[in-house]
Motif scaffolding. Structure first.
Motif, short mmCIF file in Angstrom:
data_model
loop_
_atom_site.label_atom_id
_atom_site.label_comp_id
_atom_site.label_asym_id
_atom_site.label_seq_id
_atom_site.Cartn_x
_atom_site.Cartn_y
_atom_site.Cartn_z
N THR A 93 3.07 -0.14 16.82
CA THR A 93 4.03 0.26 15.79
C THR A 93 3.35 1.16 14.77
O THR A 93 2.14 1.41 14.84
CB THR A 93 4.59 -0.97 15.05
N GLU A 94 4.15 1.66 13.83
CA GLU A 94 3.61 2.46 12.73
C GLU A 94 3.60 1.65 11.44
O GLU A 94 3.70 2.19 10.35
CB GLU A 94 4.43 3.74 12.55
N PHE A 95 3.47 0.33 11.57
CA PHE A 95 3.41 -0.53 10.39
C PHE A 95 2.01 -1.10 10.22
O PHE A 95 1.37 -1.54 11.18
CB PHE A 95 4.40 -1.69 10.49
N GLY A 96 1.56 -1.11 8.97
CA GLY A 96 0.32 -1.78 8.62
C GLY A 96 -0.92 -0.95 8.82
O GLY A 96 -0.94 0.01 9.60
N GLY A 97 -1.98 -1.33 8.10
CA GLY A 97 -3.25 -0.62 8.19
C GLY A 97 -3.12 0.83 7.73
O GLY A 97 -2.13 1.22 7.10
N TRP A 98 -4.14 1.61 8.05
CA TRP A 98 -4.11 3.03 7.65
C TRP A 98 -3.12 3.82 8.49
O TRP A 98 -2.62 4.86 8.05
CB TRP A 98 -5.51 3.62 7.74
N THR A 99 -2.81 3.31 9.68
CA THR A 99 -1.76 3.94 10.48
C THR A 99 -0.44 3.94 9.73
O THR A 99 0.26 4.95 9.64
CB THR A 99 -1.59 3.22 11.83
N GLY A 100 -0.08 2.79 9.16
CA GLY A 100 1.14 2.67 8.40
C GLY A 100 1.11 3.49 7.12
O GLY A 100 2.12 4.09 6.72
N ILE A 101 -0.06 3.53 6.47
CA ILE A 101 -0.19 4.30 5.24
C ILE A 101 0.03 5.78 5.50
O ILE A 101 0.75 6.47 4.76
CB ILE A 101 -1.58 4.05 4.60
N PHE A 102 -0.59 6.30 6.57
CA PHE A 102 -0.43 7.72 6.89
C PHE A 102 0.99 8.03 7.36
O PHE A 102 1.55 9.09 7.04
CB PHE A 102 -1.45 8.16 7.94
N ALA A 129 0.81 -1.22 0.00
CA ALA A 129 0.00 0.00 0.00
C ALA A 129 0.84 1.26 0.00
O ALA A 129 0.30 2.36 0.13
CB ALA A 129 -0.94 0.00 1.20
N VAL A 130 2.16 1.12 -0.16
CA VAL A 130 3.03 2.30 -0.29
C VAL A 130 2.55 3.20 -1.42
O VAL A 130 2.72 4.42 -1.38
CB VAL A 130 4.50 1.86 -0.51
N ALA A 131 1.93 2.59 -2.45
CA ALA A 131 1.39 3.39 -3.56
C ALA A 131 0.32 4.36 -3.06
O ALA A 131 0.24 5.50 -3.52
CB ALA A 131 0.83 2.48 -4.65
N ILE A 132 -0.51 3.90 -2.09
CA ILE A 132 -1.53 4.77 -1.52
C ILE A 132 -0.88 5.91 -0.73
O ILE A 132 -1.34 7.06 -0.75
CB ILE A 132 -2.50 3.97 -0.62
N SER A 133 0.21 5.59 -0.02
CA SER A 133 0.94 6.62 0.72
C SER A 133 1.43 7.71 -0.22
O SER A 133 1.35 8.91 0.10
CB SER A 133 2.13 6.00 1.46
#
Length: 476
Positions: A225-234, A63-67
């Motif tokens: 952590t800040e990995f995964g889900g929308w937390t990671g995306i943001f 989902a890095v593309a979404i970021s």
């Protein structure tokens, strides 16, 4: 407040005519093609070969593309505001000059001081990155620089000076010294070469994609952590945002643009659209080639992916172009930074010699000062600690410019010329642009915010002691 304004002019609003008169010596040599090359070259630096893999491994997975899209939307909102301002007020100094006109001198100083942090640190940071990649390239061919010339004296590894970093800054300084026309031609060639190699990576990478690497596209969030889900995306979008701030380098050179009403909006918005398409495509290809976890702690994920896929020649070509590509970012930052320093000197907020131009209409005193300061920063400070200040300062400028549209719009067609572009969906989008930049600022780590506070405190002290007393705009 009125007494303070009367004595020092802190809240005095500059006349657009004063900036037009002050910038009349700058030659208008930059067209849409040059502005696009400048913007793409600054935005699409080596980050396109590093950030997709790093953010995928640390935050967002496929989902890095979404970021990248989220960061582009926030940057795009600010870019709309920049495009309207640059079209209506094509002055050197971008946000500094604009805020000076619509809000008052102290707000202009705050915006300009915020951007100055970006330029000083970014030039030194990218030059240091160029040096690190150059040393890695030498090592891959079993070569090495003498230890005394391979690192700064504060690194504690026996170094005296980072000669490669110094070389990178000096090469660009010499190029810019010759003029924007020469620099633009070189930038055009470098950007065309870099985009060509990006397209080659995409074409070759598509042959090595494994669809299973996209599943799950948004990994589950790992608690704490800040990995995964929308937390990671943001979180990924916050880190990626650094890559998009380069469009300010276009606005900073608007005084040297041909037909700025058309050139500036097309250059700013066009470069951002092209950069976003390239970023998202490279990210999707990269995470499709190998599981995203393979890119953890990998400083060159794109070159590594090609090498592991058996494309040795393309991998080596990518490494070389990454080195060359860094020069396009240094050019953009040094060009914009020198114009901002020139604007400060032109208006008396910093020593007046910075505001002088040579017989060719080039602000080379400001360029020299920027080069020296960038070299000193690169010799003393830790870039990993200061990198957050680059985005923190720029986000403050984005907020000021976005809100500035509300003060600009009522004056257009009166004491300010009608722009060739207007921010759509007014008055909603300016507020969304400011809120978006504020959200990204909130997502930065606390250390970056502390550095930003210290930088702004220093700026206000300098303005109070020197700038407010020597301001030519207030005196006039």
């Amino acid at each position: 407040m009125s007494e303070l304004n009367k004595k020092t002019g802190w809240f005095h609003k500059a006349s657009p005519v004063s900036f037009t008169e002050s910038d009349r010596h700058l030659r208008k040599t930059l067209g849409v093609k040059e502005m696009l090359a400048l913007g793409i070259g600054t935005i699409v630096s080596t980050a396109i070969f590093t950030l997709p893999g790093i953010v995928a491994a640390n935050h967002a997975g496929p989902a890095v593309a979404i970021s990248f899209v989220i960061a582009a939307i926030v940057a795009g909102l600010a870019a709309f505001a920049y495009a309207e301002f640059a079209s209506a007020l094509p002055f050197a100094g971008s946000a500094y000059s604009w805020a000076n006109v619509v809000f008052g001198e102290v707000f202009g100083w705050i915006a300009g001081w915020a951007l100055l942090a970006e330029y000083f640190i970014a030039v030194a940071f990218v030059a240091s990155g160029w040096s690190a990649n150059f040393k890695l390239f030498l090592a891959s061919h079993h070569l090495a620089l003498p230890k005394a010339l391979a690192g700064s004296f504060v690194a504690g590894n026996g170094g005296i000076i980072d000669i490669s970093s110094l070389f990178a800054v000096l090469i660009v300084a010499i190029l810019l010294w010759r003029g924007t026309n020469t620099t633009a031609r070189v930038e055009n060639v470098l950007v065309i070469g870099k985009v060509a190699v990006i397209l080659i990576f995409i074409a070759v990478g598509l042959t090595a994609i494994h669809p299973s690497n996209y599943v799950p596209f948004i990994p589950a969030h790992k608690a704490g952590t800040e990995f995964g889900g929308w937390t990671g995306i943001f979180a990924g979008a916050s880190q990626i945002f650094l890559a998009y701030i380069g469009f300010d380098s276009i606005a900073a050179n608007s005084a040297e643009a041909k037909n700025p009403k058309k050139t500036m909006p097309r250059g700013i918005i066009g470069s951002l659209i092209i950069a976003t398409i390239l970023f998202v495509t490279v990210a999707l290809v990269l995470v499709g080639m190998f599981p995203y976890s393979k890119y953890a702690n990998n400083a060159a994920p794109a070159a590594w992916a090609l090498l592991k896929s058996g494309h040795v020649f393309t991998s080596n070509l990518l490494s070389i172009v990454a080195l060359i590509g860094m020069f396009t970012a240094i050019i953009g930052m040094m060009l914009a930074g020198s114009r901002l320093l020139y604007a400060f000197g032109r208006d008396g907020l910093l020593p007046s010699f910075l505001g002088k131009v040579n017989d060719k209409g080039l602000p080379n005193n400001a360029l020299l000062a920027l080069s020296v300061i960038a070299i000193l920063i690169g010799s003393v400070f830790s870039f990993t600690e200061l990198a957050g200040l680059i985005s923190a300062g720029t986000l403050i400028a984005f907020i000021i410019v976005s809100l500035g549209v509300y003060a600009l719009r009522p004056r257009e067609g009166k004491d300010i010329q009608e722009p060739g572009f207007k921010m759509p969906f007014y008055p909603v989008l300016p507020a969304l642009a400011a809120l978006g930049s504020g959200f990204i600022f909130y997502e930065l780590d606390n250390q970056a915010k502390i550095y930003a506070f210290g930088w702004f405190a220093l700026g206000l002290v300098i303005y109070a002691i020197y700038g407010a007393k020597h301001s030519k705009l207030s005196q006039n």
